[in-house]
Structure formats: C-alpha cells, structure tokens
Design an enzyme around this catalytic site. Structure first.
Site, mmCIF file in Angstrom:
data_model
loop_
_atom_site.group_PDB
_atom_site.id
_atom_site.type_symbol
_atom_site.label_atom_id
_atom_site.label_comp_id
_atom_site.label_asym_id
_atom_site.label_seq_id
_atom_site.Cartn_x
_atom_site.Cartn_y
_atom_site.Cartn_z
ATOM 1 N N SER A 1 1.015 -1.354 0.056
ATOM 2 C CA SER A 1 0.313 -0.026 0.204
ATOM 3 C C SER A 1 0.861 1.468 -0.087
ATOM 4 O O SER A 1 1.445 1.196 0.874
ATOM 5 C CB SER A 1 -0.365 0.256 1.181
ATOM 6 O OG SER A 1 -1.706 1.266 1.479
ATOM 7 N N HIS B 1 -1.206 -0.981 -4.443
ATOM 8 C CA HIS B 1 -2.165 -0.813 -3.798
ATOM 9 C C HIS B 1 -2.147 0.785 -3.434
ATOM 10 O O HIS B 1 -1.696 1.652 -3.611
ATOM 11 C CB HIS B 1 -2.496 -1.071 -2.474
ATOM 12 C CG HIS B 1 -3.559 -1.682 -1.341
ATOM 13 N ND1 HIS B 1 -4.733 -2.630 -2.279
ATOM 14 C CD2 HIS B 1 -3.971 -0.154 -0.122
ATOM 15 C CE1 HIS B 1 -6.093 -1.633 -1.655
ATOM 16 N NE2 HIS B 1 -5.353 -1.417 -0.645
ATOM 17 N N ASP C 1 -4.612 3.316 -1.956
ATOM 18 C CA ASP C 1 -5.633 3.919 -1.047
ATOM 19 C C ASP C 1 -6.505 4.981 -1.621
ATOM 20 O O ASP C 1 -4.795 5.897 -0.971
ATOM 21 C CB ASP C 1 -4.889 3.736 0.205
ATOM 22 C CG ASP C 1 -5.390 1.828 1.162
ATOM 23 O OD1 ASP C 1 -3.903 1.574 1.664
ATOM 24 O OD2 ASP C 1 -5.581 0.875 0.740
ATOM 25 N N MET D 1 -9.153 7.478 -0.246
ATOM 26 C CA MET D 1 -9.773 8.386 0.860
ATOM 27 C C MET D 1 -10.502 9.708 0.692
ATOM 28 O O MET D 1 -9.709 10.538 -0.283
ATOM 29 C CB MET D 1 -9.212 8.705 2.327
ATOM 30 C CG MET D 1 -7.900 6.766 2.090
ATOM 31 S SD MET D 1 -7.460 7.245 3.666
ATOM 32 C CE MET D 1 -6.636 5.248 3.602
ATOM 33 N N HIS E 1 -8.315 1.385 -4.286
ATOM 34 C CA HIS E 1 -9.462 0.803 -2.410
ATOM 35 C C HIS E 1 -9.340 1.899 -3.147
ATOM 36 O O HIS E 1 -8.869 2.712 -1.975
ATOM 37 C CB HIS E 1 -8.046 0.660 -1.979
ATOM 38 C CG HIS E 1 -9.473 -0.254 -0.549
ATOM 39 N ND1 HIS E 1 -8.887 -0.394 0.446
ATOM 40 C CD2 HIS E 1 -10.417 -0.268 -0.411
ATOM 41 C CE1 HIS E 1 -9.848 -0.543 1.492
ATOM 42 N NE2 HIS E 1 -11.022 0.008 0.737
ATOM 43 N N MET F 1 -12.242 4.234 -0.795
ATOM 44 C CA MET F 1 -12.780 4.292 0.270
ATOM 45 C C MET F 1 -13.519 6.066 0.272
ATOM 46 O O MET F 1 -13.315 6.841 0.499
ATOM 47 C CB MET F 1 -12.299 4.633 1.966
ATOM 48 C CG MET F 1 -11.580 2.936 1.338
ATOM 49 S SD MET F 1 -9.977 2.980 2.467
ATOM 50 C CE MET F 1 -8.858 3.348 1.208
ATOM 51 N N MET G 1 -10.946 -6.002 5.582
ATOM 52 C CA MET G 1 -10.691 -4.724 5.363
ATOM 53 C C MET G 1 -9.911 -6.017 7.047
ATOM 54 O O MET G 1 -11.226 -6.771 7.444
ATOM 55 C CB MET G 1 -10.840 -3.824 5.725
ATOM 56 C CG MET G 1 -10.882 -3.450 4.426
ATOM 57 S SD MET G 1 -11.278 -1.432 5.124
ATOM 58 C CE MET G 1 -9.396 -1.638 5.536
ATOM 59 N N ASP H 1 -6.555 -6.662 3.867
ATOM 60 C CA ASP H 1 -5.530 -5.392 4.019
ATOM 61 C C ASP H 1 -6.027 -4.479 4.733
ATOM 62 O O ASP H 1 -7.027 -4.449 5.788
ATOM 63 C CB ASP H 1 -6.986 -4.021 3.341
ATOM 64 C CG ASP H 1 -6.194 -3.425 2.786
ATOM 65 O OD1 ASP H 1 -7.452 -2.649 2.062
ATOM 66 O OD2 ASP H 1 -5.154 -2.787 3.273
HETATM 67 C C1 DX5 Z 1 -6.630 1.060 5.223
HETATM 68 C C2 DX5 Z 1 -6.477 1.362 3.788
HETATM 69 C C3 DX5 Z 1 -5.124 -0.172 4.201
HETATM 70 C C4 DX5 Z 1 -3.543 0.346 4.612
HETATM 71 C C5 DX5 Z 1 -2.720 -0.868 4.938
HETATM 72 O O1 DX5 Z 1 -7.883 2.301 5.055
HETATM 73 O O2 DX5 Z 1 -6.865 0.503 2.739
HETATM 74 O O3 DX5 Z 1 -4.263 -0.531 2.479
HETATM 75 O O4 DX5 Z 1 -2.891 1.435 4.213
HETATM 76 O O5 DX5 Z 1 -1.083 -0.605 5.277
HETATM 77 P P1 DX5 Z 1 -0.854 -1.102 6.989
HETATM 78 O O6 DX5 Z 1 -0.447 -2.202 6.821
HETATM 79 O O7 DX5 Z 1 0.027 -0.049 7.609
HETATM 80 O O8 DX5 Z 1 -1.678 -1.747 7.653
HETATM 81 ZN ZN ZN Z 2 -6.518 -0.260 1.625
#
Ligand code: DX5
Ligand code: ZN
Length: 221
Positions: free
Chosen positions: A10, A35, A37, A39, A68, A70, A139, A177
């Site tokens: 990620s 990955h 993320d 947000m 991903h 969110m 998750m 994840d």
């Molecule tokens: C959290 C993300 C994850 C996170 C994983 O909302 O969706 O992908 O970045 O990071 P670690 O491995 O540090 O939990």
């Molecule tokens: Zn993620």
C-alpha cells in the site's frame, strides 16, 4: 485470476514527497500489485489522493494498480479512476445505492471489480455478487489509516468467504488489507487470502528493505 500468493504494497505508507520513485522501487522490489488507497475524508476520516495522481504514476510501472476506493458516491468517480489507469477498482458496498450498477459501471470501463468489506461489514453484502466480481477485499482494520493493529476477528469472515468461493469453484482473489505483518501473514494465507496488502510492514521493517519485506510476506508458510 490465479490463486498464487500476491503481495500488494500500500503506497499509503510511502513517502508522498517522492511517490513516483517509491512506486518504481516497489516495482523493482517485486511487488505483484500496487495498492492505492483513495480516501475522500467523507466515507473515511482521512483524505489521500485522486485520479490525477494515479494518472501521473501510471507510466512508471506496468504492475497492476489495485485501487481501493474508500469514497462516498463511488459511481461518480469510476470512469475517472479507470481513465487514470486503475486496473482493479474496489469499492465498499455502503458507498453505493446499487451494488450491481457499480459493478456494471466498472466492467463497462473494462476494469476488474473488487468489493471491500470493513471489519464489521457482513458477508451478506458481497455474497450475491461473487460470480460477477474478480476480488473480495477483507479489511482487517477500520479504513482510514495505515499502521493500525490487525483485527484477528476477521479471520473467521475470511474462512467463510473462502469456503463459499471454493464450493462455487470461483477463481477470484481474496485480498486481506490492514495490519498485515510477518507474524500474521501465515495465518491469513491459511485462512484463504491469496493477496496480502501491506503498507507499514513493507515500508518500515528491516530498514525499509522493500524486496526483503515483500519476499518475507510472500514466502512465510
Ligand atoms: C487502510 C487501507 C490499508 C492500509 C494498509 O484504510 O485500506 O490499505 O493502508 O496499511 P498497513 O499495512 O500499514 O495497515
Ligand atoms: Zn486499502
């Protein structure tokens, strides 16, 4: 999708002041997926990056962008992320009023479809769509931030999904994840995950030796 173990680092845990270099380093270190993320500060309390950043990262690597989302009102953004270069677009069922419509929108943009379940979200939110999607993201932390502690209670959910996918003989990725590290990666693989997302463990362990950390996660058995 083959079910060999894949590692999807990620970039949320990367140094955002040099994101391009970090993606190139992950590529060279043997990441299977990257990955990303996304947000929006509404679906989750944090804000990260949007399609423009992905568009600028796209030419730097041929690795799969495992995006991903969110974000709320996800349908409004599918085309933008698809055009930016996402390969897998994963959304949360709570972020749309019509899961089937969102699946079809991602397919219309010729991308692979993932559905993500928060730790407290029930399997019932994804069960009816398993035949139509490419990936389920389980998750193991509350979405919003990297570096959180793994929530072992999601292992049962992972096992349940794996059982259903096996019974239906579906060839889809099961991605875990959140809080994945060298001490829990074996148990999540045994429970059925074949794609492991990791941010803080990959970027911070062993003095940030990306290749070593990716291999440790992939090979732990
Ligand atoms: C959290 C993300 C994850 C996170 C994983 O909302 O969706 O992908 O970045 O990071 P670690 O491995 O540090 O939990
Ligand atoms: Zn993620």
């Amino acid at each position: 999708m083959s079910n060999s173990i894949k590692i999807s680092p990620s970039i949320l845990s990367a140094d955002f002041s040099k994101l391009g270099e970090e993606v190139i380093s992950l590529d060279k270190a043997g990441a299977d997926y990257i990955h990303v993320d996304v947000m929006d500060g509404h679906f989750v309390p944090n804000i990260t990056i949007g399609p423009e950043v992905i568009k600028n990262l796209r030419p730097l690597t041929k690795k799969t962008f495992d995006v991903h989302l969110m974000i709320s009102q996800v349908d409004r953004h599918i085309e933008g992320f698809a055009n930016a270069g996402a390969d897998i677009i994963t959304f949360h069922p709570e972020a749309t009023d019509d899961v089937k419509k969102t699946i079809n929108l991602i397919k219309k943009n010729r991308k692979k479809v993932g559905i993500s379940l928060k730790p407290k979200s029930s399997i019932s939110l994804v069960k009816d769509y398993l035949e139509e999607i490419d990936l389920v993201l389980i998750m193991s932390v509350e979405p919003g931030f990297g570096g959180q502690k793994f929530m072992p209670e999601v292992i049962e959910k992972l096992k349940e999904i794996k059982k259903i996918v096996t019974e239906k003989n579906l060839n889809i990725d099961l991605e875990i994840d959140g809080g994945i590290n060298f001490s829990n990666c074996k148990s999540v693989k045994e429970a059925g995950a074949n794609v492991l997302v990791s941010g803080s463990a990959i970027f911070n362990e062993n003095n940030g030796d990306l290749k070593k950390n990716i291999n440790l996660l992939r090979e732990a058995s």
